[in-house]
Design a protein around this motif. Structure first.
Motif, PDB file in Angstrom:
ATOM      1  N   PRO A   1       0.924  13.053   9.098  1.00 27.26           N
ATOM      2  CA  PRO A   1       2.183  12.987   9.851  1.00 27.26           C
ATOM      3  C   PRO A   1       2.346  11.693  10.642  1.00 27.26           C
ATOM      4  CG  PRO A   1       1.163  15.140  10.107  1.00 27.26           C
ATOM      5  CD  PRO A   1       0.147  14.260   9.453  1.00 27.26           C
ATOM      6  N   THR A   2       1.227  11.182  11.208  1.00 28.39           N
ATOM      7  CA  THR A   2       1.303   9.938  11.981  1.00 28.39           C
ATOM      8  C   THR A   2       1.672   8.767  11.081  1.00 28.39           C
ATOM      9  OG1 THR A   2      -0.331  10.735  13.570  1.00 28.39           O
ATOM     10  CG2 THR A   2       0.014   8.366  13.466  1.00 28.39           C
ATOM     11  N   VAL A   3       1.081   8.732   9.887  1.00 29.41           N
ATOM     12  CA  VAL A   3       1.410   7.661   8.944  1.00 29.41           C
ATOM     13  C   VAL A   3       2.862   7.761   8.506  1.00 29.41           C
ATOM     14  CG1 VAL A   3       0.955   6.754   6.628  1.00 29.41           C
ATOM     15  CG2 VAL A   3      -0.954   7.323   8.145  1.00 29.41           C
ATOM     16  N   ALA A   4       3.322   8.981   8.246  1.00 31.33           N
ATOM     17  CA  ALA A   4       4.718   9.172   7.848  1.00 31.33           C
ATOM     18  C   ALA A   4       5.664   8.674   8.942  1.00 31.33           C
ATOM     19  CB  ALA A   4       4.976  10.643   7.543  1.00 31.33           C
TER      20      ALA A   4
ATOM     21  N   VAL B   1       8.556  -1.564  -2.067  1.00 28.91           N
ATOM     22  CA  VAL B   1       8.543  -2.687  -3.002  1.00 28.91           C
ATOM     23  C   VAL B   1       8.178  -2.252  -4.420  1.00 28.91           C
ATOM     24  CG1 VAL B   1       8.025  -4.367  -1.203  1.00 28.91           C
ATOM     25  CG2 VAL B   1       6.141  -3.243  -2.402  1.00 28.91           C
ATOM     26  N   GLY B   2       7.940  -0.957  -4.619  1.00 29.48           N
ATOM     27  CA  GLY B   2       7.600  -0.470  -5.940  1.00 29.48           C
ATOM     28  C   GLY B   2       6.915   0.868  -5.848  1.00 29.48           C
ATOM     29  N   GLU B   3       6.248   1.247  -6.923  1.00 32.68           N
ATOM     30  CA  GLU B   3       5.509   2.500  -6.958  1.00 32.68           C
ATOM     31  C   GLU B   3       4.102   2.242  -7.456  1.00 32.68           C
ATOM     32  OE1 GLU B   3       7.683   5.232  -9.383  1.00 32.68           O
ATOM     33  OE2 GLU B   3       8.968   5.872  -7.722  1.00 32.68           O
ATOM     34  N   SER B   4       3.177   3.097  -7.009  1.00 31.31           N
ATOM     35  CA  SER B   4       1.805   2.997  -7.488  1.00 31.31           C
ATOM     36  C   SER B   4       1.739   3.517  -8.916  1.00 31.31           C
ATOM     37  CB  SER B   4       0.869   3.799  -6.592  1.00 31.31           C
ATOM     38  OG  SER B   4       1.154   5.182  -6.727  1.00 31.31           O
ATOM     39  N   GLY B   5       0.618   3.310  -9.553  1.00 26.94           N
ATOM     40  CA  GLY B   5       0.453   3.750 -10.927  1.00 26.94           C
ATOM     41  C   GLY B   5       0.021   5.191 -11.050  1.00 26.94           C
ATOM     42  N   ALA B   6       0.010   5.919  -9.940  1.00 25.93           N
ATOM     43  CA  ALA B   6      -0.450   7.305  -9.974  1.00 25.93           C
ATOM     44  C   ALA B   6       0.503   8.168 -10.796  1.00 25.93           C
ATOM     45  CB  ALA B   6      -0.561   7.866  -8.560  1.00 25.93           C
ATOM     46  N   VAL B   7      -0.055   9.188 -11.455  1.00 29.00           N
ATOM     47  CA  VAL B   7       0.753  10.109 -12.244  1.00 29.00           C
ATOM     48  C   VAL B   7       1.654  10.932 -11.330  1.00 29.00           C
ATOM     49  CG1 VAL B   7       0.700  12.087 -13.807  1.00 29.00           C
ATOM     50  CG2 VAL B   7      -0.956  10.211 -14.081  1.00 29.00           C
ATOM     51  N   ARG B   8       1.072  11.351 -10.213  1.00 21.49           N
ATOM     52  CA  ARG B   8       1.837  12.169  -9.276  1.00 21.49           C
ATOM     53  C   ARG B   8       2.953  11.352  -8.646  1.00 21.49           C
ATOM     54  NH1 ARG B   8      -0.426  14.558  -3.541  1.00 21.49           N
ATOM     55  NH2 ARG B   8       1.539  15.479  -2.838  1.00 21.49           N
ATOM     56  N   ARG B   9       4.149  11.906  -8.659  1.00 27.32           N
ATOM     57  CA  ARG B   9       5.280  11.240  -8.044  1.00 27.32           C
ATOM     58  C   ARG B   9       5.584  11.876  -6.696  1.00 27.32           C
ATOM     59  NH1 ARG B   9       5.420   6.469 -10.314  1.00 27.32           N
ATOM     60  NH2 ARG B   9       5.517   6.594 -12.582  1.00 27.32           N
TER      61      ARG B   9
ATOM     62  N   PRO C   1       6.637  10.873  -2.216  1.00 26.69           N
ATOM     63  CA  PRO C   1       6.635   9.849  -1.166  1.00 26.69           C
ATOM     64  C   PRO C   1       5.374   9.001  -1.152  1.00 26.69           C
ATOM     65  CG  PRO C   1       7.455  11.934  -0.324  1.00 26.69           C
ATOM     66  CD  PRO C   1       6.931  12.209  -1.699  1.00 26.69           C
ATOM     67  N   ASN C   2       4.214   9.619  -1.415  1.00 22.50           N
ATOM     68  CA  ASN C   2       2.974   8.863  -1.326  1.00 22.50           C
ATOM     69  C   ASN C   2       2.804   7.868  -2.450  1.00 22.50           C
ATOM     70  OD1 ASN C   2       2.371  10.242   0.946  1.00 22.50           O
ATOM     71  ND2 ASN C   2       0.746  11.505   0.089  1.00 22.50           N
ATOM     72  N   ALA C   3       3.613   7.983  -3.518  1.00 27.69           N
ATOM     73  CA  ALA C   3       3.496   7.059  -4.636  1.00 27.69           C
ATOM     74  C   ALA C   3       4.271   5.771  -4.381  1.00 27.69           C
ATOM     75  CB  ALA C   3       3.985   7.713  -5.921  1.00 27.69           C
ATOM     76  N   LYS C   4       5.112   5.756  -3.357  1.00 26.66           N
ATOM     77  CA  LYS C   4       5.871   4.540  -3.052  1.00 26.66           C
ATOM     78  C   LYS C   4       4.942   3.481  -2.456  1.00 26.66           C
ATOM     79  CE  LYS C   4      10.220   6.968  -2.104  1.00 26.66           C
ATOM     80  NZ  LYS C   4      11.218   7.313  -1.063  1.00 26.66           N
ATOM     81  N   LEU C   5       5.155   2.254  -2.865  1.00 25.89           N
ATOM     82  CA  LEU C   5       4.394   1.131  -2.314  1.00 25.89           C
ATOM     83  C   LEU C   5       5.219   0.467  -1.220  1.00 25.89           C
ATOM     84  CD1 LEU C   5       2.891  -0.498  -5.526  1.00 25.89           C
ATOM     85  CD2 LEU C   5       1.580   0.400  -3.596  1.00 25.89           C
ATOM     86  N   TYR C   6       4.612   0.360  -0.051  1.00 26.25           N
ATOM     87  CA  TYR C   6       5.284  -0.262   1.087  1.00 26.25           C
ATOM     88  C   TYR C   6       4.711  -1.657   1.311  1.00 26.25           C
ATOM     89  CZ  TYR C   6       6.894   4.483   2.013  1.00 26.25           C
ATOM     90  OH  TYR C   6       7.466   5.717   1.904  1.00 26.25           O
TER      91      TYR C   6
ATOM     92  N   LEU D   1       0.845  -1.187   0.000  1.00 24.93           N
ATOM     93  CA  LEU D   1       0.000   0.000   0.000  1.00 24.93           C
ATOM     94  C   LEU D   1       0.882   1.240   0.000  1.00 24.93           C
ATOM     95  CD1 LEU D   1      -2.567  -1.026   2.778  1.00 24.93           C
ATOM     96  CD2 LEU D   1      -2.986  -1.056   0.314  1.00 24.93           C
ATOM     97  N   THR D   2       0.353   2.308  -0.539  1.00 25.01           N
ATOM     98  CA  THR D   2       1.046   3.591  -0.443  1.00 25.01           C
ATOM     99  C   THR D   2       0.748   4.223   0.909  1.00 25.01           C
ATOM    100  OG1 THR D   2      -0.800   4.859  -1.336  1.00 25.01           O
ATOM    101  CG2 THR D   2       0.757   3.924  -2.937  1.00 25.01           C
ATOM    102  N   ALA D   3       1.521   5.250   1.245  1.00 26.31           N
ATOM    103  CA  ALA D   3       1.263   5.968   2.491  1.00 26.31           C
ATOM    104  C   ALA D   3      -0.129   6.589   2.470  1.00 26.31           C
ATOM    105  CB  ALA D   3       2.334   7.040   2.704  1.00 26.31           C
ATOM    106  N   ALA D   4      -0.544   7.075   1.299  1.00 28.51           N
ATOM    107  CA  ALA D   4      -1.882   7.663   1.192  1.00 28.51           C
ATOM    108  C   ALA D   4      -2.956   6.614   1.434  1.00 28.51           C
ATOM    109  CB  ALA D   4      -2.062   8.295  -0.190  1.00 28.51           C
ATOM    110  N   GLN D   5      -2.742   5.411   0.927  1.00 28.16           N
ATOM    111  CA  GLN D   5      -3.715   4.339   1.148  1.00 28.16           C
ATOM    112  C   GLN D   5      -3.728   3.915   2.612  1.00 28.16           C
ATOM    113  OE1 GLN D   5      -2.057   1.732  -1.839  1.00 28.16           O
ATOM    114  NE2 GLN D   5      -3.781   2.085  -3.251  1.00 28.16           N
ATOM    115  N   LEU D   6      -2.568   3.884   3.247  1.00 30.98           N
ATOM    116  CA  LEU D   6      -2.524   3.578   4.680  1.00 30.98           C
ATOM    117  C   LEU D   6      -3.268   4.646   5.475  1.00 30.98           C
ATOM    118  CD1 LEU D   6       1.151   2.332   5.136  1.00 30.98           C
ATOM    119  CD2 LEU D   6      -0.922   1.014   5.599  1.00 30.98           C
TER     120      LEU D   6
END
Length: 396
Positions: free
Chosen positions: A40-43, A58-66, A68-73, A26-31
């Motif tokens: 801030p708490t999620v970060a 483990v990768g990046e989401s398919g979102a156009v915006r790049r 920290p939130n696009a990273k998949l954890y 999941l991305t940080a935004a999804q979490l």
């Protein structure tokens, strides 16, 4: 009383790890969305769990915006290895996985009845150690073992049981002695119920009774999502249930005369012989389960000629199911084990129809979906839960 900051952090960490376990990366935004926590708490928790070696990018989401939130954890699957053993009367099977359940190694070994206790224990233990080495250098964290017999609820140990090999108990002790891993043992039927609840036909239904139909007969009682082992660990010993039609009563040391004598594999083979579907002379000693499975499948494929046999099998299974329903009212009975899996939905429907005529309590009958592998799956789930309880508790 308000939780301390460290306690709140631990709760948030477990929540996030549970979501990653359930849903995958999941991305940080999804979490943030799933947990309801602030950005801030999620970060903070992402940084904390990463530093603890529990999660990684483990990768990046398919979102156009790049960003920290696009990273998949995702959870670090290789942080720990797990093992599961299915210990039968004449064999042992093992599987080793990573923390997310990906199979890394598996093997099986027959152990004949003439094998001494010491050699049998050593061969089974060596099988596990060999599989663990083949899986890679990561040490085993937890080992789940499924075995026939009673588990003492006070000690968690396999109890001495008449008719079961002595090497079963010896194996558990030996693995506990020689492995640095946590070693857990549970009755095989109970583990099958855990697997069917989490991954199989009982998913979404937290109250049911599983009937294990194989060489022997057993039951697992799942109420409100929890196994009920009973005061002595014997809940579900349905093979000893007194039933009509067997010409006797079971004893404290022999289930002959109980439900086992009506629905065990040997009894089904005799029934198949009476219906002209099986020549008992062709059934080897210890081969009754395979013969019963083959006969049930053949009867289902035969259509009308197989109906008299299937009707009587359903009558017998409904008898034991009705006794269970009258005491527990579980609302659902699951037919599992080799015979239950072979009968599938067709046999389950016949049992449900017969049960409805015998009991005023509405009881759905389902076929287990995991087959003979349910015990190994349940043992692996038990090992994984134990590992996650230990590992998914980073210090705040």
């Amino acid at each position: 009383m308000r939780a301390s900051p460290s306690t709140a952090r631990a709760i948030n960490d477990r929540l996030a790890l549970g979501l990653l376990q359930q849903h995958g990366p999941l991305t940080a935004a999804q979490l943030k969305t799933e947990t309801g926590l602030s950005r801030p708490t999620v970060a903070d928790l992402v940084e904390r769990l990463g530093a603890a070696g529990l999660i990684e990018v483990v990768g990046e989401s398919g979102a156009v915006r790049r960003g920290p939130n696009a990273k998949l954890y995702g959870i670090v699957a290789g942080r720990a290895h797990l093992a599961a053993l299915d210990v039968r009367l004449g064999s042992v099977s093992v599987v080793v996985t990573d923390l997310l359940g990906a199979t890394l190694a598996e093997d099986a070994l027959p152990i004949g009845g003439d094998t001494g206790t010491g050699p049998a224990v050593e061969r089974a233990a060596a099988l596990l150690e060999s599989a663990a080495r083949a899986a890679g250098p990561v040490p085993l964290h937890s080992v789940g073992i499924g075995a026939p017999g009673l588990i003492d609820p006070a000690t968690g140990e396999l109890r001495d049981s008449t008719g079961l090999p002595a090497w079963h108990r010896g194996l558990v002790r030996e693995l506990q002695r020689r492995l640095p891993a946590t070693v857990l043992v549970e009755n095989e039927t109970n583990l099958a119920a855990v697997a069917e609840l989490r991954e199989g036909a009982a998913k979404g239904r937290d109250t049911f009774v599983l009937l294990w139909l194989g060489q022997g007969i057993g039951a697992a009682v799942m109420l409100d999502g929890r196994l009920r082992q009973g005061a002595s660990g014997g809940a579900g010993e349905i093979g000893f249930l007194p039933v009509p039609g067997v010409g006797g009563l079971p004893s404290a040391v022999d289930c002959a005369g109980g439900f086992h004598s009506l629905a065990g594999s040997a009894a089904l083979c005799e029934l198949a012989s009476a219906h002209g579907l099986l020549d008992l002379a062709t059934v080897s000693e210890g081969g009754e389960e395979a013969a019963a499975v083959a006969t049930v499948r053949a009867a289902l494929e035969a259509g009308e000629p197989g109906e008299p046999f299937l009707k009587e099998v359903a009558d017998r299974l409904a008898l034991g199911s009705a006794a269970v329903a009258s005491v527990l009212d579980p609302g659902c009975v699951l037919l599992a084990g080799a015979v239950g899996h072979a009968g599938g939905p067709a046999l389950a429907a016949r049992v449900e129809e017969r049960l409805a005529a015998m009991s005023p309590l509405r009881t759905e009958v389902r076929a287990g979906s995991l087959g003979d592998g349910a015990v190994l799956r349940g043992a692996l789930i038990t090992a994984r839960d134990a590992a996650q309880d230990a590992l998914f508790a980073p210090e705040g």
